[in-house]
Design an enzyme around this catalytic site. Sequence first.
Site, PDB file in Angstrom:
ATOM      1  N   CYS A 137     -33.506  -7.029 -14.335  1.00 29.62           N
ATOM      2  CA  CYS A 137     -34.484  -6.717 -15.348  1.00 29.62           C
ATOM      3  C   CYS A 137     -35.044  -8.157 -15.941  1.00 29.62           C
ATOM      4  O   CYS A 137     -34.122  -9.024 -16.067  1.00 29.62           O
ATOM      5  CB  CYS A 137     -34.329  -5.735 -16.048  1.00 29.62           C
ATOM      6  SG  CYS A 137     -33.692  -4.193 -15.286  1.00 29.62           S
ATOM      7  N   ARG A 182     -38.764 -10.524 -12.267  1.00 35.41           N
ATOM      8  CA  ARG A 182     -37.408 -10.202 -11.934  1.00 35.41           C
ATOM      9  C   ARG A 182     -37.222  -8.611 -12.014  1.00 35.41           C
ATOM     10  O   ARG A 182     -36.461  -8.120 -11.769  1.00 35.41           O
ATOM     11  CB  ARG A 182     -36.591 -10.471 -13.361  1.00 35.41           C
ATOM     12  CG  ARG A 182     -36.620 -12.094 -13.719  1.00 35.41           C
ATOM     13  CD  ARG A 182     -35.990 -12.226 -14.932  1.00 35.41           C
ATOM     14  NE  ARG A 182     -34.714 -11.684 -15.102  1.00 35.41           N
ATOM     15  CZ  ARG A 182     -33.462 -12.606 -14.905  1.00 35.41           C
ATOM     16  NH1 ARG A 182     -33.734 -13.829 -14.523  1.00 35.41           N
ATOM     17  NH2 ARG A 182     -32.315 -11.987 -14.908  1.00 35.41           N
ATOM     18  N   TRP A 204     -36.121  -3.071 -13.401  1.00 37.46           N
ATOM     19  CA  TRP A 204     -36.095  -2.865 -11.996  1.00 37.46           C
ATOM     20  C   TRP A 204     -35.219  -1.597 -11.995  1.00 37.46           C
ATOM     21  O   TRP A 204     -33.876  -1.749 -12.351  1.00 37.46           O
ATOM     22  CB  TRP A 204     -35.629  -4.104 -11.187  1.00 37.46           C
ATOM     23  CG  TRP A 204     -35.496  -3.606  -9.840  1.00 37.46           C
ATOM     24  CD1 TRP A 204     -36.376  -3.685  -8.822  1.00 37.46           C
ATOM     25  CD2 TRP A 204     -34.063  -3.497  -9.060  1.00 37.46           C
ATOM     26  NE1 TRP A 204     -35.902  -3.452  -7.863  1.00 37.46           N
ATOM     27  CE2 TRP A 204     -34.842  -3.474  -7.729  1.00 37.46           C
ATOM     28  CE3 TRP A 204     -33.013  -3.498  -9.449  1.00 37.46           C
ATOM     29  CZ2 TRP A 204     -33.606  -3.318  -6.650  1.00 37.46           C
ATOM     30  CZ3 TRP A 204     -31.960  -3.467  -8.428  1.00 37.46           C
ATOM     31  CH2 TRP A 204     -32.372  -3.079  -6.941  1.00 37.46           C
ATOM     32  N   ASN A 260     -30.021  -5.088 -19.040  1.00 36.45           N
ATOM     33  CA  ASN A 260     -30.245  -5.659 -17.772  1.00 36.45           C
ATOM     34  C   ASN A 260     -28.633  -5.728 -17.301  1.00 36.45           C
ATOM     35  O   ASN A 260     -27.636  -6.159 -17.524  1.00 36.45           O
ATOM     36  CB  ASN A 260     -30.501  -7.105 -17.784  1.00 36.45           C
ATOM     37  CG  ASN A 260     -30.585  -7.634 -16.000  1.00 36.45           C
ATOM     38  OD1 ASN A 260     -30.557  -6.887 -15.179  1.00 36.45           O
ATOM     39  ND2 ASN A 260     -30.462  -8.963 -16.154  1.00 36.45           N
ATOM     40  N   GLY A 261     -28.490  -4.957 -16.203  1.00 30.80           N
ATOM     41  CA  GLY A 261     -27.097  -4.579 -15.590  1.00 30.80           C
ATOM     42  C   GLY A 261     -26.749  -3.148 -15.289  1.00 30.80           C
ATOM     43  O   GLY A 261     -27.784  -2.343 -15.091  1.00 30.80           O
ATOM     44  N   GLU A 282     -34.531 -14.503   9.233  1.00 31.18           N
ATOM     45  CA  GLU A 282     -35.435 -14.899   8.204  1.00 31.18           C
ATOM     46  C   GLU A 282     -36.799 -14.617   8.162  1.00 31.18           C
ATOM     47  O   GLU A 282     -37.361 -14.126   7.387  1.00 31.18           O
ATOM     48  CB  GLU A 282     -34.958 -16.492   7.724  1.00 31.18           C
ATOM     49  CG  GLU A 282     -36.117 -16.988   6.235  1.00 31.18           C
ATOM     50  CD  GLU A 282     -35.671 -16.289   5.082  1.00 31.18           C
ATOM     51  OE1 GLU A 282     -34.755 -15.443   5.181  1.00 31.18           O
ATOM     52  OE2 GLU A 282     -36.274 -16.252   4.106  1.00 31.18           O
ATOM     53  N   LYS A 313     -39.182 -12.121   5.551  1.00 32.18           N
ATOM     54  CA  LYS A 313     -40.008 -12.409   5.119  1.00 32.18           C
ATOM     55  C   LYS A 313     -41.313 -11.651   5.312  1.00 32.18           C
ATOM     56  O   LYS A 313     -42.094 -11.123   4.333  1.00 32.18           O
ATOM     57  CB  LYS A 313     -40.584 -13.951   5.460  1.00 32.18           C
ATOM     58  CG  LYS A 313     -39.696 -15.079   4.982  1.00 32.18           C
ATOM     59  CD  LYS A 313     -39.770 -15.427   3.437  1.00 32.18           C
ATOM     60  CE  LYS A 313     -39.174 -14.888   2.296  1.00 32.18           C
ATOM     61  NZ  LYS A 313     -37.745 -14.642   2.578  1.00 32.18           N
ATOM     62  N   GLU A 373     -40.582  -7.850   3.708  1.00 31.90           N
ATOM     63  CA  GLU A 373     -40.498  -7.781   2.394  1.00 31.90           C
ATOM     64  C   GLU A 373     -41.778  -7.863   1.609  1.00 31.90           C
ATOM     65  O   GLU A 373     -42.013  -7.608   0.416  1.00 31.90           O
ATOM     66  CB  GLU A 373     -39.404  -8.496   1.846  1.00 31.90           C
ATOM     67  CG  GLU A 373     -39.653 -10.051   1.886  1.00 31.90           C
ATOM     68  CD  GLU A 373     -38.433 -10.839   0.858  1.00 31.90           C
ATOM     69  OE1 GLU A 373     -37.932 -10.225   0.054  1.00 31.90           O
ATOM     70  OE2 GLU A 373     -38.142 -12.009   1.492  1.00 31.90           O
ATOM     71  N   HIS A 415     -30.409  -5.947  25.619  1.00 33.11           N
ATOM     72  CA  HIS A 415     -29.188  -5.060  25.486  1.00 33.11           C
ATOM     73  C   HIS A 415     -29.579  -3.969  24.726  1.00 33.11           C
ATOM     74  O   HIS A 415     -28.647  -3.216  24.129  1.00 33.11           O
ATOM     75  CB  HIS A 415     -28.003  -5.818  24.860  1.00 33.11           C
ATOM     76  CG  HIS A 415     -27.511  -6.853  25.713  1.00 33.11           C
ATOM     77  ND1 HIS A 415     -26.676  -6.783  26.898  1.00 33.11           N
ATOM     78  CD2 HIS A 415     -27.947  -8.112  25.505  1.00 33.11           C
ATOM     79  CE1 HIS A 415     -26.472  -7.887  27.507  1.00 33.11           C
ATOM     80  NE2 HIS A 415     -27.137  -8.702  26.704  1.00 33.11           N
ATOM     81  N   LYS A 433     -36.435 -10.296  -7.945  1.00 38.19           N
ATOM     82  CA  LYS A 433     -36.146 -11.657  -7.636  1.00 38.19           C
ATOM     83  C   LYS A 433     -34.705 -11.806  -7.602  1.00 38.19           C
ATOM     84  O   LYS A 433     -34.256 -12.625  -6.637  1.00 38.19           O
ATOM     85  CB  LYS A 433     -36.676 -12.660  -8.705  1.00 38.19           C
ATOM     86  CG  LYS A 433     -36.268 -14.226  -8.437  1.00 38.19           C
ATOM     87  CD  LYS A 433     -36.903 -14.334  -6.911  1.00 38.19           C
ATOM     88  CE  LYS A 433     -36.586 -15.905  -6.470  1.00 38.19           C
ATOM     89  NZ  LYS A 433     -37.087 -16.144  -5.208  1.00 38.19           N
TER      90      LYS A 433
HETATM   91  C1  AGP Z   1     -35.284 -13.234  -0.096  1.00 34.99           C
HETATM   92  O1  AGP Z   1     -36.672 -13.563   0.398  1.00 34.99           O
HETATM   93  C2  AGP Z   1     -35.181 -11.998  -1.050  1.00 34.99           C
HETATM   94  N1  AGP Z   1     -36.112 -11.959  -2.222  1.00 34.99           N
HETATM   95  C3  AGP Z   1     -33.600 -11.655  -1.363  1.00 34.99           C
HETATM   96  O2  AGP Z   1     -33.122 -11.304   0.377  1.00 34.99           O
HETATM   97  C4  AGP Z   1     -32.789 -12.844  -1.754  1.00 34.99           C
HETATM   98  O3  AGP Z   1     -32.476 -14.022  -0.955  1.00 34.99           O
HETATM   99  C5  AGP Z   1     -31.293 -12.210  -2.067  1.00 34.99           C
HETATM  100  O4  AGP Z   1     -31.447 -11.190  -3.049  1.00 34.99           O
HETATM  101  C6  AGP Z   1     -30.494 -13.229  -2.353  1.00 34.99           C
HETATM  102  O5  AGP Z   1     -30.769 -13.579  -3.892  1.00 34.99           O
HETATM  103  P1  AGP Z   1     -29.942 -14.855  -4.187  1.00 34.99           P
HETATM  104  O6  AGP Z   1     -30.346 -16.057  -3.355  1.00 34.99           O
HETATM  105  O7  AGP Z   1     -30.720 -15.461  -5.751  1.00 34.99           O
HETATM  106  O8  AGP Z   1     -28.639 -14.795  -4.169  1.00 34.99           O
END
Ligand code: AGP
Length: 609
Positions: free
Chosen positions: A2, A27, A75, A101-102, A482, A486, A489, A505, A604
């Site tokens: 958050c 965030r 969040w 936050n937490g 990756e 991308k 998400e 497989h 984030k």
């Molecule tokens: C990446 O595009 C995502 N937003 C997410 O997977 C991110 O990489 C993951 O949460 C790890 O975050 P960090 O690198 O801040 O630890």
Amino acid sequence: MCGIVAYVGNKPCQQLLIEGLKRLEYRGYDSAGCAVIQDGALRVVKAVGRVSNLEDRLEAIGSFTGTIGMAHTRWATHGGVTDVNAHPHTDDKVGIALIHNGIIENYAALKTYLEEKGHVFKSQTDTEVLAMLIGELYEGDLEKAVQAALREVTGAYAICVICEKEPSTLVVARKGSPLIVGIGNGEYIVASDASAIVSHTTQAMTLADYNVVKITPQGFRTSTIHDVPVTPKIEQLELELQEIELGGYRHFMQKEIFEQPKSLRNCFRGRCDAKEGRVILGGLADHAKELNKVRRISLAAQGTALHAAMIGQYLFEDLAKIPARAEYASEFRYRNPIIEDGTAIIAVSQSGETADTLAGLHEAKERGAFALGVINVVGSSIARETDAGVYLRVGPEIGVASTKAFTGQVAVLTMIALYLGRRRFMSAEQCTELLTALDSVPEKIERILTQDAAIRAVTQKYCDRENWLFLGRGYNYPTALEGALKLKEISYIHAEGMPAAEMKHGPIALINEGMPAVFIANKGRQYEKVLSNIQEVRARGGHVIAVATECDEHIKRYAEDVLYIPDIPEPLSPMLAVVPLQLMAYHAAVIRGHDVDKPRNLAKSVTVE
Ligand code: AGP
């Protein structure tokens, strides 16, 4: 994760709080709210959705002029996305307001205790329990009530608390979630990260776990939750405002994709001596003894950072001849890992606040591992927990979908592998060759970026398809993962990445007429094998998009669309191959009308497990 921002000082704070929230909205953005003490009375306003919805509500009731307040963008972890569950949360006795936050892990037991005391809860959140507990323990001193409450709590928190009965006092505290106190002239701005502070002051202190700070316009006092005084460390914030502005791009993700040549030049600066065939990493300089003892490397990360860590696994075995294994930090920490003498753990993380990665790091350290960090945010929780590390130096990454941090992580892992390789079997000549190629990566990415329009055109052809495959081999198997992450998400298209050989497989059953399959088919040890895999897809009606090496005309016989990248030694190819995949994901999301920088359900950094 958050966003938290708070103010106490000598001027009306409502606008400052809203502007701060907007800088922190990446965030988390399920809902937002603020609390201000106005003429001695606590005023709380909340709204589901973006910060702009909260702004509309505030405008409708008229601006507050109070000089102490706080605001939060959420969040959701406990309880749905509703006004009632939005922060700030209040108690029902003394006029406490709290943002958090937490996660309060023992909130259920505390809630039962408080309900037995007659308190009535309105929300489903753990945060309201903490607000109510502070109110219950309040005996005329807010700082002491917060300390007493936090002694009863287990979990992670960054909190800000105000109370109607102490209209000039702001109390803040943290454990496991980040919190920074900006120090102005007779005013203080508290936030989750520097982006909400740097436009007001560059003097700040980062709280350590269990720190509690009581702040008034006259000054502040730092202590622990046991009221032991603490001498705070005041630092200079290095963030520049223009680094967190869009700078003419449509989205932060687009800006950060196009920033990669510059961010990688910053990452390499002063660290690569191609002429002498050596890597200079200041963060490792004092740890030669431990590094010479390293016999095995574990890499722990999540999401995009894990994909970078997986490339690191290949790099350490290929270039430094050190056994290496990359895995989900969340799995590593619970599988009872065997940590032998001479094991190093490398935590890879852009934010340095990912709870699973921090926990994995703790687990490895407790079992005797030498802890290294590959982190972007300076002074973050994970960075502070490591024995040594190498910062990415790619600048703040605002877009939720990680791009320049990924190439920065791969670049740093490459430099560490060369650094360790030169202390083992790698010759200066081999290191010179790779460092010279590494130095060419920014310029080669610039060449790829000139194809943006062509990449958009290819994406346009397929972005109405709801299922994609991403396939690669060797160093570019993690790159395929990756690319899939991308796309899914930010465009919400279902995408799956896998080793190209694995498709037959089982997943090949998915191939139907028109299904897009992205192959990373650059020149490398397994190029011919990838061509065979491409044919397996084409034979079943799949449409193949190939990422191939410039001047490769042969690939055109196999792939319907070809996106070219410059030639480069295979260990360095992921930093190039990923760029067309980043751009395809970006364009698919824009074409499909999604919010690229704030994709649904995401944040984030995930500071909860
Ligand atoms: C990446 O595009 C995502 N937003 C997410 O997977 C991110 O990489 C993951 O949460 C790890 O975050 P960090 O690198 O801040 O630890």
